[in-house]
Write a protein that holds these residues in place. Sequence first.
Motif, PDB file in Angstrom:
ATOM      1  N   UNK A   1       0.848  -1.174   0.000  1.00 47.01           N
ATOM      2  CA  UNK A   1       0.000   0.000   0.000  1.00 47.01           C
ATOM      3  C   UNK A   1       0.894   1.238   0.000  1.00 47.01           C
ATOM      4  N   UNK A   2       0.523   2.192  -0.826  1.00 54.41           N
ATOM      5  CA  UNK A   2       1.232   3.469  -0.824  1.00 54.41           C
ATOM      6  C   UNK A   2       0.313   4.533  -0.241  1.00 54.41           C
ATOM      7  N   UNK A   3       0.915   5.590   0.280  1.00 54.05           N
ATOM      8  CA  UNK A   3       0.147   6.625   0.975  1.00 54.05           C
ATOM      9  C   UNK A   3       0.569   8.023   0.510  1.00 54.05           C
ATOM     10  N   UNK A   4       0.184   8.413  -0.705  1.00 55.76           N
ATOM     11  CA  UNK A   4       0.550   9.747  -1.168  1.00 55.76           C
ATOM     12  C   UNK A   4      -0.324  10.830  -0.530  1.00 55.76           C
ATOM     13  N   UNK A   5       0.229  12.018  -0.398  1.00 55.70           N
ATOM     14  CA  UNK A   5      -0.528  13.178   0.067  1.00 55.70           C
ATOM     15  C   UNK A   5      -0.842  14.037  -1.147  1.00 55.70           C
ATOM     16  N   UNK A   6      -2.108  14.301  -1.384  1.00 57.21           N
ATOM     17  CA  UNK A   6      -2.504  15.085  -2.558  1.00 57.21           C
ATOM     18  C   UNK A   6      -1.858  16.466  -2.556  1.00 57.21           C
ATOM     19  N   UNK A   7      -1.662  17.028  -1.390  1.00 60.58           N
ATOM     20  CA  UNK A   7      -1.082  18.365  -1.292  1.00 60.58           C
ATOM     21  C   UNK A   7       0.415  18.356  -1.617  1.00 60.58           C
ATOM     22  N   UNK A   8       1.109  17.317  -1.226  1.00 60.85           N
ATOM     23  CA  UNK A   8       2.564  17.272  -1.420  1.00 60.85           C
ATOM     24  C   UNK A   8       3.007  16.611  -2.718  1.00 60.85           C
ATOM     25  N   UNK A   9       2.123  15.873  -3.356  1.00 58.95           N
ATOM     26  CA  UNK A   9       2.521  15.180  -4.582  1.00 58.95           C
ATOM     27  C   UNK A   9       2.267  15.993  -5.839  1.00 58.95           C
ATOM     28  N   UNK A  10       1.699  17.166  -5.700  1.00 57.72           N
ATOM     29  CA  UNK A  10       1.463  18.004  -6.865  1.00 57.72           C
ATOM     30  C   UNK A  10       0.000  18.189  -7.199  1.00 57.72           C
ATOM     31  N   UNK A  11      -0.876  17.751  -6.322  1.00 51.18           N
ATOM     32  CA  UNK A  11      -2.300  17.968  -6.542  1.00 51.18           C
ATOM     33  C   UNK A  11      -3.068  16.695  -6.841  1.00 51.18           C
ATOM     34  N   UNK A  12      -4.327  16.892  -7.142  1.00 52.76           N
ATOM     35  CA  UNK A  12      -5.233  15.768  -7.362  1.00 52.76           C
ATOM     36  C   UNK A  12      -4.835  14.960  -8.597  1.00 52.76           C
ATOM     37  N   UNK A  13      -4.515  15.624  -9.686  1.00 52.15           N
ATOM     38  CA  UNK A  13      -4.192  14.897 -10.919  1.00 52.15           C
ATOM     39  C   UNK A  13      -2.883  14.120 -10.802  1.00 52.15           C
ATOM     40  N   UNK A  14      -1.896  14.675 -10.131  1.00 49.74           N
ATOM     41  CA  UNK A  14      -0.644  13.941  -9.938  1.00 49.74           C
ATOM     42  C   UNK A  14      -0.858  12.726  -9.041  1.00 49.74           C
ATOM     43  N   UNK A  15      -1.680  12.889  -8.025  1.00 52.88           N
ATOM     44  CA  UNK A  15      -1.984  11.761  -7.145  1.00 52.88           C
ATOM     45  C   UNK A  15      -2.749  10.692  -7.916  1.00 52.88           C
ATOM     46  N   UNK A  32      -2.734   9.770   2.377  1.00 49.55           N
ATOM     47  CA  UNK A  32      -2.245  10.202   3.687  1.00 49.55           C
ATOM     48  C   UNK A  32      -2.742  11.622   3.906  1.00 49.55           C
ATOM     49  N   UNK A  33      -3.349  11.874   5.052  1.00 44.21           N
ATOM     50  CA  UNK A  33      -3.965  13.174   5.264  1.00 44.21           C
ATOM     51  C   UNK A  33      -3.794  13.655   6.701  1.00 44.21           C
ATOM     52  N   UNK A  34      -2.630  14.211   7.044  1.00 41.48           N
ATOM     53  CA  UNK A  34      -2.444  14.726   8.400  1.00 41.48           C
ATOM     54  C   UNK A  34      -2.721  16.222   8.507  1.00 41.48           C
ATOM     55  N   UNK A  35      -3.280  16.806   7.468  1.00 41.77           N
ATOM     56  CA  UNK A  35      -3.402  18.261   7.411  1.00 41.77           C
ATOM     57  C   UNK A  35      -4.818  18.742   7.715  1.00 41.77           C
ATOM     58  N   UNK A  36      -5.187  19.859   7.152  1.00 42.60           N
ATOM     59  CA  UNK A  36      -6.454  20.524   7.458  1.00 42.60           C
ATOM     60  C   UNK A  36      -7.625  19.990   6.631  1.00 42.60           C
ATOM     61  N   UNK A  37      -8.770  20.630   6.777  1.00 42.13           N
ATOM     62  CA  UNK A  37      -9.993  20.189   6.099  1.00 42.13           C
ATOM     63  C   UNK A  37      -9.874  20.272   4.581  1.00 42.13           C
ATOM     64  N   UNK A  38      -9.164  21.249   4.064  1.00 45.25           N
ATOM     65  CA  UNK A  38      -8.986  21.365   2.618  1.00 45.25           C
ATOM     66  C   UNK A  38      -8.251  20.143   2.072  1.00 45.25           C
ATOM     67  N   UNK A  39      -7.260  19.689   2.785  1.00 41.54           N
ATOM     68  CA  UNK A  39      -6.525  18.491   2.375  1.00 41.54           C
ATOM     69  C   UNK A  39      -7.410  17.250   2.448  1.00 41.54           C
ATOM     70  N   UNK A  40      -8.296  17.220   3.428  1.00 41.71           N
ATOM     71  CA  UNK A  40      -9.243  16.109   3.534  1.00 41.71           C
ATOM     72  C   UNK A  40     -10.136  16.062   2.303  1.00 41.71           C
TER      73      UNK A  40
END
Length: 62
Positions: A1-15, A32-40
């Motif tokens: 299993x991999x756990x990319x963060x949409x915010x750190x990987x370059x956005x939704x399309x990169x993820x 992976x989502x340790x951030x705020x509601x927008x990241x959720x």
Amino acid sequence: MIMPEAVRTGGIMETKKIAAIAEIYYVQVSPHNPNNALCTVASLHVMAIIPNAPVMEFVDDQ
């Protein structure tokens, strides 16, 4: 299993691209989502468009 963060990987399309590569190798994706509601919300949008995301890591620190 991999756990990319949409915010750190370059956005939704990169993820989504990362998830597509993982799907080729039968690897599941758990955003992976340790951030705020927008990241959720971004992580949930990713999960809505990829077939190999059974769960999302979520930290409720309120």
